[in-house]
Design a protein around this motif. Structure first.
Motif, short mmCIF file in Angstrom:
data_model
loop_
_atom_site.label_atom_id
_atom_site.label_comp_id
_atom_site.label_asym_id
_atom_site.label_seq_id
_atom_site.Cartn_x
_atom_site.Cartn_y
_atom_site.Cartn_z
N GLY A 95 26.32 44.63 39.04
CA GLY A 95 27.52 44.29 38.30
C GLY A 95 27.88 42.83 38.48
N VAL A 96 28.90 42.39 37.75
CA VAL A 96 29.34 41.00 37.75
C VAL A 96 30.59 40.88 38.61
N LEU A 97 30.65 39.84 39.41
CA LEU A 97 31.81 39.55 40.25
C LEU A 97 32.71 38.54 39.55
N LEU A 98 34.00 38.83 39.52
CA LEU A 98 35.00 37.94 38.94
C LEU A 98 35.97 37.50 40.02
N GLY A 99 36.53 36.31 39.84
CA GLY A 99 37.49 35.83 40.82
C GLY A 99 37.72 34.35 40.66
N THR A 100 37.96 33.69 41.78
CA THR A 100 38.23 32.26 41.80
C THR A 100 37.32 31.59 42.83
N ALA A 101 37.05 30.32 42.61
CA ALA A 101 36.24 29.54 43.55
C ALA A 101 36.82 28.14 43.63
N VAL A 102 37.21 27.75 44.83
CA VAL A 102 37.81 26.43 45.05
C VAL A 102 37.14 25.78 46.25
N HIS B 193 22.76 41.69 27.99
CA HIS B 193 23.53 40.45 27.85
C HIS B 193 24.73 40.63 26.92
N ASN B 194 24.56 41.37 25.84
CA ASN B 194 25.66 41.55 24.88
C ASN B 194 26.83 42.28 25.54
N TYR B 195 26.53 43.32 26.30
CA TYR B 195 27.60 44.05 27.00
C TYR B 195 28.31 43.13 27.98
N LEU B 196 27.54 42.30 28.70
CA LEU B 196 28.14 41.38 29.66
C LEU B 196 29.07 40.40 28.96
N GLU B 197 28.65 39.83 27.84
CA GLU B 197 29.49 38.86 27.13
C GLU B 197 30.75 39.51 26.58
N ASN B 198 30.64 40.72 26.03
CA ASN B 198 31.82 41.40 25.48
C ASN B 198 32.81 41.76 26.58
N MET B 199 32.31 42.27 27.70
CA MET B 199 33.21 42.62 28.81
C MET B 199 33.88 41.38 29.37
N GLY C 29 34.14 25.56 47.35
CA GLY C 29 33.18 26.35 48.10
C GLY C 29 33.72 27.66 48.66
N MET C 30 35.02 27.90 48.54
CA MET C 30 35.63 29.15 49.01
C MET C 30 35.72 30.11 47.83
N VAL C 31 34.95 31.17 47.86
CA VAL C 31 34.88 32.12 46.75
C VAL C 31 35.69 33.36 47.09
N ASP C 32 36.56 33.76 46.16
CA ASP C 32 37.34 35.00 46.28
C ASP C 32 36.92 35.93 45.16
N ALA C 33 36.21 37.00 45.49
CA ALA C 33 35.81 38.01 44.50
C ALA C 33 36.89 39.07 44.44
N THR C 34 37.76 38.97 43.43
CA THR C 34 38.91 39.86 43.32
C THR C 34 38.68 41.01 42.36
N ASN C 35 37.69 40.92 41.49
CA ASN C 35 37.47 41.97 40.50
C ASN C 35 35.98 42.01 40.16
N SER C 36 35.59 43.06 39.44
CA SER C 36 34.18 43.21 39.07
C SER C 36 34.09 44.22 37.94
N PHE C 37 32.95 44.24 37.29
CA PHE C 37 32.66 45.27 36.30
C PHE C 37 31.16 45.54 36.29
N ALA C 38 30.82 46.77 35.94
CA ALA C 38 29.43 47.20 35.96
C ALA C 38 28.70 46.70 34.72
N VAL C 39 27.40 46.51 34.85
CA VAL C 39 26.54 46.05 33.76
C VAL C 39 25.36 47.00 33.64
N PRO C 40 25.01 47.43 32.41
CA PRO C 40 23.80 48.26 32.25
C PRO C 40 22.56 47.53 32.76
N PHE C 41 21.88 48.16 33.70
CA PHE C 41 20.74 47.51 34.36
C PHE C 41 19.68 48.56 34.65
N GLU C 42 18.44 48.20 34.36
CA GLU C 42 17.30 49.09 34.63
C GLU C 42 16.14 48.26 35.17
#
Length: 352
Positions: free
Chosen positions: A55-62, A90-96, A64-77
């Motif tokens: 999945g993809v990690l979302l958050g903030t980075a300042v 890729h299309n699912y990742l861009e839409n999400m 060099g200090m990374v805060d992963a506050t949210n995430s969402f799953a990505v279809p992967f095989e």
């Protein structure tokens, strides 16, 4: 499917870069929502199999200090027979990502996660894909923090922190056959911690209320916590030993930072050979054993007291039952006499 690198040692050959426009990651903070989402993702798509969830990690980075506050799953095989072939939607990742930006514009892509539990050959290719979704920085003015790769170990028997963070670094590989050097990308470890804001802490406490009550501290929980800490310490010591053995055998290069940290740890160890410390340990141990002995005596006396009270209560209940049974028998003996008396009085009235 997307073909991955042909290298099986988790490295990727790239062209040499003159100037890096990315800030190296110094620390990664993983928030509880990411852990819950990753565990739910794995249980939905990969539980009971040898697959992993990505999945993809979302958050903030300042800086060099990374805060992963949210995430969402990505279809992967991944291809089970050929580890160099994988599929990422890729299309699912861009839409999400577009929908998440509408909800919270401050959150951006800071990396990706995998349930591992180890690094796979495809991870460097996925890392390169995630770099496409980073915000564009201005060289010399504002540089973007490099993406991170976090392995979230969802195995319930893991005693230590369930996250391991990495970032891609470039290494110069000088081959022995030629004087040309190649720049290879490989993963380097980054310190990671579990952090939460006040609102997240309240939510986690509500989720764990039915599982574990933090206000109740029993001896069993304390012993379990000590055993867990000792198990984690053993795991870290074995990891240090394996690293030193690899350095001695020439399989790994010497890292002065790691060696200095080990030396600092050994310097902080107490000297157990001093007479004063030995005497203090003996006195403390004797005091603790005395408290345990008194506690065992008190517990035994209380148990005997409860046993005697139980016997007295049982005897009293037996006497009450016997008295009640004797009273019922007496009533049963009186009933025929009363019946005979009533019959005699009835026959006397009939004769009249």
């Amino acid at each position: 499917g997307v073909p991955a690198s042909n290298n099986n040692n988790n490295t990727l050959t790239t062209a040499p870069s003159n100037m890096s426009t990315e800030v190296p990651v110094s620390q990664v903070t993983v928030h509880p929502l990411v852990l819950l989402s990753a565990a739910d993702h794995y249980n939905r798509v990969a539980k009971g199999t040898r697959k992993r969830a990505v999945g993809v990690l979302l958050g903030t980075a300042v800086k060099g200090m990374v805060d992963a506050t949210n995430s969402f799953a990505v279809p992967f095989e991944e291809d089970a027979k050929n580890s160099n072939v994988f599929y990422l939607d890729h299309n699912y990742l861009e839409n999400m990502l577009a929908m998440f930006r509408k909800v919270n514009a401050k959150e951006r892509v800071v990396g990706f996660y995998s349930t591992g539990p180890s690094i796979r050959p495809n991870d460097l290719r996925i890392y390169q894909i995630m770099k496409r979704f980073l915000p564009v920085g201005t060289p010399g003015v504002s540089m973007v923090t490099a993406p991170v790769f976090v392995i979230i170990d969802i195995r319930p028997d893991r005693q230590s922190i369930p996250t391991t963070a990495y970032q891609a670094v470039e290494e110069v590989d000088v081959t022995s056959s030629s004087e040309q050097s190649e720049v290879r990308q490989t993963f380097a470890h980054v310190p990671s911690i579990i952090g939460a804001m006040e609102a997240e802490e309240v939510g986690v406490e509500h989720l764990l209320r039915d599982i574990n009550d933090p206000t109740v501290s029993t001896v069993t929980n304390l012993i379990k916590a000590k055993m867990s800490a000792l198990s984690s310490l053993t795991e870290k010591l074995v990891e240090m030993k394996d690293y030193l053995d690899a350095v001695v055998d020439g399989k790994m290069k010497v890292n002065q930072t790691i060696v200095n940290n080990m030396q600092t740890i050994f310097n902080l160890l107490p000297n157990l050979n001093t007479d004063q410390l030995v005497e203090a340990m003996l006195v403390k141990t004797n005091d603790m054993h005395m408290a345990i002995y008194l506690a065992a005596l008190i517990r035994s006396i209380i148990a005997l007291h409860d046993l005697i009270n139980n016997k007295i209560k049982y005897m009293n209940s037996e006497k009450a039952v016997e008295a009640e049974a004797a009273g019922e028998e007496k009533k049963d003996d009186d009933k025929p006499a009363e019946t005979a008396k009533e019959g005699a009085e009835g026959s006397k009235s009939e004769s009249k």
